[in-house]
Enzyme design. Sequence first.
Site, PDB file in Angstrom:
ATOM      1  N   GLN A  17       6.246  -3.528 -39.198  1.00  0.00           N
ATOM      2  CA  GLN A  17       6.489  -2.692 -37.963  1.00  0.00           C
ATOM      3  C   GLN A  17       6.475  -3.247 -36.867  1.00  0.00           C
ATOM      4  OE1 GLN A  17       4.143   1.385 -39.598  1.00  0.00           O
ATOM      5  NE2 GLN A  17       4.451   1.502 -36.948  1.00  0.00           N
ATOM      6  N   CYS A  52       0.830  -1.064 -48.837  1.00  0.00           N
ATOM      7  CA  CYS A  52       0.093  -2.088 -49.233  1.00  0.00           C
ATOM      8  C   CYS A  52      -1.183  -1.198 -48.514  1.00  0.00           C
ATOM      9  CB  CYS A  52       1.150  -3.180 -48.802  1.00  0.00           C
ATOM     10  SG  CYS A  52       0.852  -3.381 -47.200  1.00  0.00           S
ATOM     11  N   CYS A  94       7.405  -4.452 -46.173  1.00  0.00           N
ATOM     12  CA  CYS A  94       6.739  -5.128 -45.699  1.00  0.00           C
ATOM     13  C   CYS A  94       6.301  -6.443 -46.536  1.00  0.00           C
ATOM     14  CB  CYS A  94       4.965  -4.677 -45.747  1.00  0.00           C
ATOM     15  SG  CYS A  94       3.401  -5.606 -46.288  1.00  0.00           S
ATOM     16  N   GLU A  95       6.571  -6.957 -45.170  1.00  0.00           N
ATOM     17  CA  GLU A  95       7.074  -8.727 -45.593  1.00  0.00           C
ATOM     18  C   GLU A  95       5.749  -9.616 -46.229  1.00  0.00           C
ATOM     19  OE1 GLU A  95       8.754 -10.224 -42.202  1.00  0.00           O
ATOM     20  OE2 GLU A  95       6.625 -11.213 -41.393  1.00  0.00           O
ATOM     21  N   HIS A  96       4.576  -9.198 -46.455  1.00  0.00           N
ATOM     22  CA  HIS A  96       3.354  -9.391 -46.450  1.00  0.00           C
ATOM     23  C   HIS A  96       3.148  -9.427 -48.145  1.00  0.00           C
ATOM     24  CE1 HIS A  96       2.687  -8.494 -41.940  1.00  0.00           C
ATOM     25  NE2 HIS A  96       2.935 -10.297 -42.240  1.00  0.00           N
ATOM     26  N   HIS A  97       3.467  -8.132 -48.776  1.00  0.00           N
ATOM     27  CA  HIS A  97       3.499  -7.654 -50.071  1.00  0.00           C
ATOM     28  C   HIS A  97       5.155  -6.940 -50.041  1.00  0.00           C
ATOM     29  CE1 HIS A  97      -0.625  -7.083 -47.122  1.00  0.00           C
ATOM     30  NE2 HIS A  97      -1.416  -7.221 -49.004  1.00  0.00           N
ATOM     31  N   HIS A 135       2.196   2.147 -44.496  1.00  0.00           N
ATOM     32  CA  HIS A 135       2.252   1.451 -45.865  1.00  0.00           C
ATOM     33  C   HIS A 135       1.704   1.398 -46.982  1.00  0.00           C
ATOM     34  CE1 HIS A 135       3.187  -1.575 -42.585  1.00  0.00           C
ATOM     35  NE2 HIS A 135       3.549  -0.094 -41.100  1.00  0.00           N
TER      36      HIS A 135
HETATM   37 ZN   LIG Z   1       0.780  -4.964 -46.527  1.00  0.00          ZN
END
Ligand SMILES: [Zn+2]
Length: 225
Positions: A154, A184, A113-116, A182
């Site tokens: 995703q 996260c 996941c590119e956010h976390h 995910h």
């Molecule tokens: Zn994430």
Amino acid sequence: MKIEKNTGDFDALGEDHIGTSSNTPLREDAFKLSTEEKIEIIKDDVRHIMETLGLDLTDDSLKGTPNRVAKMFVKELFGGLDPAKKPNASTFENKYKYGEMLVEKNITLYSTCEHHLLPIVGKAHIAYISSGRVVGLSKMNRIVDYYAKRPQVQERLTIQIVQELQKVLNTKDVACVIDAKHLCVNSRGIRDVESSTITSEFGGKFKEETTRREFLDYIKFDTKF
Ligand SMILES: [Zn+2]
């Protein structure tokens, strides 16, 4: 746009790499550094994070971690940013004149996941209807893996897989469904262990209800060997 060390049609650098595009947002200088140079820089960054957290990097168990993580980021987890690693997309003539859809389901998917920067773990299901060319089954796994080995969302991953197969197979008739957990969401934050996320992209004939339904029915098969 001029990019060093890249002569191919690198999908990740479109005309405008804005957030709404299906391209992975990369900097213009993404490939100016060599793999080894990137590992050296990231090694220092990981060491800095660990030291800031108060960890003693002279400890036997920890001293190899910065180098290990840096290599893992550049060569494995985010290796799919490197256009040189894109699977060679050779196709074959559809000799059997097989005209129905081909489905490859339950392709194991590991992404990040590119956010976390936490894992996404799931299954991808792919289908296509040949327009005269066919692709080796394992090539479909490799295409999934190539795009998964990037910081991802995703939705984008699903679209990138379909667009690549459409290009390789020279047909719009390609579909992909991804069902993934995910970490996260599962292991932190809301800590919803059970939830998973489904995304889909239907191209060409798969936009039609009957074709789409057939694909979705196949991937419900509970195959056991
Ligand atoms: Zn994430």
